[in-house]
Scaffold this active site. Structure first.
Site, short mmCIF file in Angstrom:
data_model
loop_
_atom_site.label_atom_id
_atom_site.label_comp_id
_atom_site.label_asym_id
_atom_site.label_seq_id
_atom_site.Cartn_x
_atom_site.Cartn_y
_atom_site.Cartn_z
N ALA A 220 0.83 -1.20 0.00
CA ALA A 220 0.00 0.00 0.00
C ALA A 220 0.86 1.25 0.00
O ALA A 220 0.55 2.24 -0.68
CB ALA A 220 -0.92 -0.01 1.22
N GLU B 79 5.79 -9.24 1.49
CA GLU B 79 4.79 -9.35 2.55
C GLU B 79 3.51 -10.04 2.12
O GLU B 79 2.50 -9.97 2.83
CB GLU B 79 4.48 -7.95 3.12
CG GLU B 79 5.65 -7.38 3.91
CD GLU B 79 5.31 -6.08 4.63
OE1 GLU B 79 6.05 -5.73 5.56
OE2 GLU B 79 4.32 -5.41 4.26
N ASN C 197 18.14 -3.18 0.57
CA ASN C 197 18.96 -2.39 1.47
C ASN C 197 20.22 -3.19 1.79
O ASN C 197 20.45 -4.27 1.23
CB ASN C 197 18.19 -1.98 2.73
CG ASN C 197 17.70 -3.17 3.54
OD1 ASN C 197 18.23 -4.29 3.45
ND2 ASN C 197 16.69 -2.94 4.37
N THR D 70 20.07 0.39 -1.67
CA THR D 70 19.87 1.65 -0.95
C THR D 70 20.82 1.72 0.23
O THR D 70 21.12 0.72 0.88
CB THR D 70 18.42 1.79 -0.48
OG1 THR D 70 18.09 0.70 0.40
CG2 THR D 70 17.46 1.78 -1.66
N ALA E 97 21.18 7.44 4.31
CA ALA E 97 21.57 8.83 4.05
C ALA E 97 22.62 8.95 2.96
O ALA E 97 22.82 10.03 2.39
CB ALA E 97 22.10 9.46 5.33
N ASP F 136 9.89 2.54 0.81
CA ASP F 136 8.72 2.45 -0.07
C ASP F 136 8.60 3.68 -0.95
O ASP F 136 8.21 3.59 -2.12
CB ASP F 136 7.46 2.26 0.77
CG ASP F 136 7.48 0.97 1.56
OD1 ASP F 136 8.05 -0.02 1.05
OD2 ASP F 136 6.96 0.94 2.68
N GLY G 261 5.59 8.62 10.28
CA GLY G 261 4.62 7.71 9.69
C GLY G 261 4.99 7.35 8.27
O GLY G 261 5.73 8.08 7.59
#
Length: 324
Positions: A47, A143, A187, A215, A218, A270, A305
């Site tokens: 989502a 997931e 990652n 990824t 920073a 995401d 969030g």
């Protein structure tokens, strides 16, 4: 002459209700620790990536499952408010997925209960075959079930749809999907698992023309060929510098992220994945797409969030512009 259609993205993935706890530090074994703050957010990697793509101008269809409960209706309404096609987000007689997220000064930890997400099977994905086949790119994560993710990847490959796989968390979905992926986003921890054949879905199983994007929080990201990652850590060489004897296709490219004050890293990955898929679906190369993706990820860490932190195209306009 008609204008080109907006990029079309199909997402097969999870929808979770996120409860986020801010803590001063990670608790020790057997310790009860008081949180400093609590908040509920709409989440789930699927989502989140769907909303990330929609806010950047894509037409998005979501394929997933929620419970026939208050949380499920809340999650669906959030997607619909973003203009996302939810006809294949079905309600089942299982509680909606839940993620418990702890944010401490150094990192973010997440515990996920799949709930209704585990109900999505290959048949449920096949019901959305027409929408997947019509997409420019398919986004997959770790997931939902391996069978569901594999079915989606097979449909996409059959119809020439770019498969962008983000094996997070790294589990049995990886060996099912990664051999069909055009682009793999990992990652640091997931990259290490990818380099270990015993973890399943190792580098040796990937297509020779696949691209690996690692990824680095920073530090931005590194774009390279998976076969390079099989023998060496990414980004050990200078950007744009091929290894000895390597072809141009083997080169690794570092894309730097703008420096920001981090508030909550939840959803940053995401934001990155959604932006990368939208840019590629719009005709960008993976390297070009990575420049947009690192900016989206950097924006996301500045807002608490997951879904509230996903930026719009307007918010990213001029944000963290860096020389390529």
């Amino acid at each position: 002459m008609s204008a080109p259609h907006p990029p079309r993205i199909a997402v097969v993935g999870s929808l979770n209700a996120d409860v986020t706890l801010w803590v001063p530090r990670r608790p020790s074994p057997d310790e009860t620790l008081h949180a400093e703050r609590i908040a509920w957010f709409r989440g789930g990697k699927g989502a989140n990536q769907a909303i990330a793509a929609a806010r950047l101008g894509a037409e998005v269809v979501m394929v997933g499952r929620v419970g026939d409960d208050t949380q499920g209706r809340w999650l669906r309404s959030g997607l619909e408010a973003e203009g996302i096609d939810c006809r294949h987000v079905a309600s089942v007689d299982v509680p909606t997925g839940l993620a418990v997220i702890t944010v401490d000064p150094d990192d973010v930890s997440i515990v996920v209960a799949a709930g209704a997400n585990a109900s999505l099977d290959a048949a449920g994905v096949q019901a959305a075959a027409a929408e997947i086949a019509a997409a420019d790119a398919l986004l997959l994560q770790g997931e939902v079930s391996a069978a569901a993710a594999r079915a989606a990847a097979e449909i996409a490959r059959e119809h020439g749809v770019t498969v962008v796989a983000n094996p997070a968390p790294y589990n049995d979905v990886a060996p099912a999907v990664l051999p069909l992926a055009d682009v793999i986003i990992v990652n640091r921890a997931e990259a290490e698992q990818l380099r270990r054949p015993e973890a399943g879905g190792g580098v040796g199983d990937l297509r020779s023309d696949a691209v690996l994007v690692e990824t680095r929080s920073a530090a931005g990201c590194v774009v390279g060929a998976p076969r390079v990652a099989e023998t060496a850590q990414l980004s050990q060489r200078a950007p744009d510098m091929p290894a000895d004897g390597a072809t141009d296709a083997d080169r690794e490219i570092t894309v730097h992220a703008p420096q920001v004050a981090a508030v909550d890293a939840t959803g940053a990955g995401d934001a990155f994945a959604g932006a990368l898929a939208v840019a590629m679906a719009s005709g960008a190369t993976v390297e070009e797409a990575a420049h947009l993706a690192v900016r989206a990820g950097a924006w996301a860490v500045t807002v608490a969030g997951a879904q509230p932190s996903l930026p719009t195209a307007e918010q990213l306009a001029g944000f963290g512009d860096l020389a390529p």
